[in-house]
Design an enzyme around this catalytic site. Structure first.
Site, short mmCIF file in Angstrom:
data_model
loop_
_atom_site.label_atom_id
_atom_site.label_comp_id
_atom_site.label_asym_id
_atom_site.label_seq_id
_atom_site.Cartn_x
_atom_site.Cartn_y
_atom_site.Cartn_z
CE1 TYR A 108 -4.23 1.19 -0.29
CE2 TYR A 108 -3.88 2.30 1.80
CZ TYR A 108 -4.65 2.09 0.68
OH TYR A 108 -5.83 2.76 0.52
CE LYS A 131 -7.49 5.74 0.97
NZ LYS A 131 -8.60 6.53 0.38
P1 NAP Z 1 -12.44 3.31 -7.89
O1 NAP Z 1 -13.67 2.70 -8.41
O2 NAP Z 1 -11.24 3.32 -8.77
O3 NAP Z 1 -12.77 4.78 -7.36
C1 NAP Z 1 -11.77 5.78 -7.23
C2 NAP Z 1 -12.30 7.01 -7.92
O4 NAP Z 1 -11.42 8.14 -7.75
C3 NAP Z 1 -12.41 6.79 -9.43
O5 NAP Z 1 -13.72 7.16 -9.84
C4 NAP Z 1 -11.35 7.73 -9.98
O6 NAP Z 1 -11.61 8.17 -11.30
C5 NAP Z 1 -11.48 8.85 -8.98
N1 NAP Z 1 -10.41 9.84 -9.11
C6 NAP Z 1 -9.08 9.62 -9.22
N2 NAP Z 1 -8.44 10.80 -9.38
C7 NAP Z 1 -9.40 11.78 -9.35
C8 NAP Z 1 -9.37 13.19 -9.48
N3 NAP Z 1 -8.22 13.88 -9.69
N4 NAP Z 1 -10.54 13.89 -9.40
C9 NAP Z 1 -11.70 13.22 -9.22
N5 NAP Z 1 -11.81 11.88 -9.11
C10 NAP Z 1 -10.65 11.16 -9.18
O7 NAP Z 1 -11.95 2.55 -6.58
P2 NAP Z 1 -12.63 2.40 -5.13
O8 NAP Z 1 -11.93 1.26 -4.50
O9 NAP Z 1 -14.11 2.41 -5.24
O10 NAP Z 1 -12.13 3.71 -4.38
C11 NAP Z 1 -13.00 4.62 -3.72
C12 NAP Z 1 -12.39 5.04 -2.39
O11 NAP Z 1 -12.41 3.91 -1.51
C13 NAP Z 1 -10.93 5.48 -2.47
O12 NAP Z 1 -10.72 6.54 -1.57
C14 NAP Z 1 -10.19 4.24 -2.00
O13 NAP Z 1 -8.90 4.51 -1.51
C15 NAP Z 1 -11.14 3.80 -0.91
N6 NAP Z 1 -10.96 2.45 -0.41
C16 NAP Z 1 -10.91 1.41 -1.28
C17 NAP Z 1 -10.72 0.13 -0.77
C18 NAP Z 1 -10.62 -1.04 -1.70
O14 NAP Z 1 -10.11 -2.10 -1.29
N7 NAP Z 1 -11.08 -0.94 -2.94
C19 NAP Z 1 -10.62 -0.10 0.61
C20 NAP Z 1 -10.70 1.00 1.48
C21 NAP Z 1 -10.87 2.28 0.96
P3 NAP Z 1 -10.89 7.39 -12.54
O15 NAP Z 1 -11.32 5.96 -12.47
O16 NAP Z 1 -11.40 8.10 -13.73
O17 NAP Z 1 -9.41 7.53 -12.33
#
Ligand code: NAP
Length: 256
Positions: A155, A162
């Site tokens: 990570y 984070k």
């Molecule tokens: P995701 O579907 O890839 O969502 C992340 C989003 O952030 C995407 O829509 C991405 O857009 C957007 N993004 C990136 N750069 C950006 C910018 N400059 N301006 C606006 N939007 C932007 O993945 P996810 O896992 O659902 O992530 C959502 C949140 O949950 C994140 O904060 C992640 O760290 C957190 N999280 C995820 C997990 C996990 O295991 N998946 C666990 C805990 C927390 P693009 O796709 O167009 O780049």
């Protein structure tokens, strides 16, 4: 009647139907909310197609959190759909997987680290601030973290970002509380999304999680995480702010 009946919610960060933001938008609509979704850049077209899979229509607006012009015009853009805002969901993160993730922590270059911190941590403050003109009646901000109190395999610099996000949420809770705005985080276990797939080696975490979490863990199911976000957006947590709610099957509470 749902727990978000009549609430107007922005969900920022929806690309695919695997996105946590998508699951939040669906759960929020199921609980009666009106939802606007945002994403940015080339993926905006994908988002527009994906939202047609939501139970109700949701307008899609463009928001790159690193673009000041986008943040400035956000109230106007939201104002085309809503006459106020009750909730903001920050579901956004980015770190260059080639330089910042997957076990090369000691080599992480500053420009890439700066970008990761801006997109993944600072943007919680800039997005919340941009939405303030529409939140004069109070409301709730909820963002997504991955437990930043410890170091994880792979990570790397996203973990540092984070930690910044978690601290940022506490300062926002302090400064927005007097305006009746609560700021909380959901700390989710590993979920199979685009962002997770971009982390080399993250799948090793996923397999050990389900063994160690006392409630078990399904990395394909965004539902429990989304429902926790909806609960924090609702009026059922009126005195909770600066909090991190773990939705991880109980993994964080186990020593071994
Ligand atoms: P995701 O579907 O890839 O969502 C992340 C989003 O952030 C995407 O829509 C991405 O857009 C957007 N993004 C990136 N750069 C950006 C910018 N400059 N301006 C606006 N939007 C932007 O993945 P996810 O896992 O659902 O992530 C959502 C949140 O949950 C994140 O904060 C992640 O760290 C957190 N999280 C995820 C997990 C996990 O295991 N998946 C666990 C805990 C927390 P693009 O796709 O167009 O780049």
């Amino acid at each position: 009647m749902g727990i978000l009946e009549g609430k107007r919610i922005l969900v920022a960060g929806v690309t695919m139907d695997s996105s946590i933001g998508f699951a939040v938008a669906r759960a929020a609509q199921e609980q009666g909310a009106d939802v606007v979704v945002s994403n940015f850049g080339r993926a905006l077209g994908i988002t527009k197609r994906i939202v047609s899979r939501l139970p109700k229509q949701a307008p899609v607006i463009e928001l790159d959190v690193t673009d000041d012009a986008h943040l400035q015009r956000l109230p106007e853009q939201l104002g085309e759909h809503f006459d106020g805002l009750d909730g903001v969901v920050h579901s956004i993160a980015f770190a260059n997987p080639e330089t910042l993730l997957g076990g090369r922590f000691l080599e992480g270059p500053w420009p890439d680290v700066a970008q990761a911190v801006q997109v993944s941590a600072y943007s919680l403050a800039s997005l919340s601030t941009a939405c303030l003109p529409l939140m004069s009646s109070g409301g709730a901000v909820v963002a997504m973290t991955f437990d930043a109190t410890v170091a994880w395999p792979a990570y790397d610099w996203m973990g540092v970002a984070k930690a910044g996000l978690e601290s940022c949420s506490r300062y926002l809770a302090r400064d927005l509380g007097p305006r009746g705005i609560r700021v909380n985080l959901v700390s989710a276990g590993p979920l199979k999304t685009l962002a997770a797939k971009a982390i080399p080696g993250f799948e090793d975490l996923e397999s050990m999680w389900s063994d160690r979490a006392p409630l078990g863990w399904d990395e394909q199911d965004q539902g429990p995480t989304a429902r926790a976000v909806v609960a924090l957006l609702s009026d059922f947590f009126p005195a909770t702010t600066g909090e991190i709610v773990h939705v991880d099957g109980g993994y964080h509470a186990m020593g071994a």
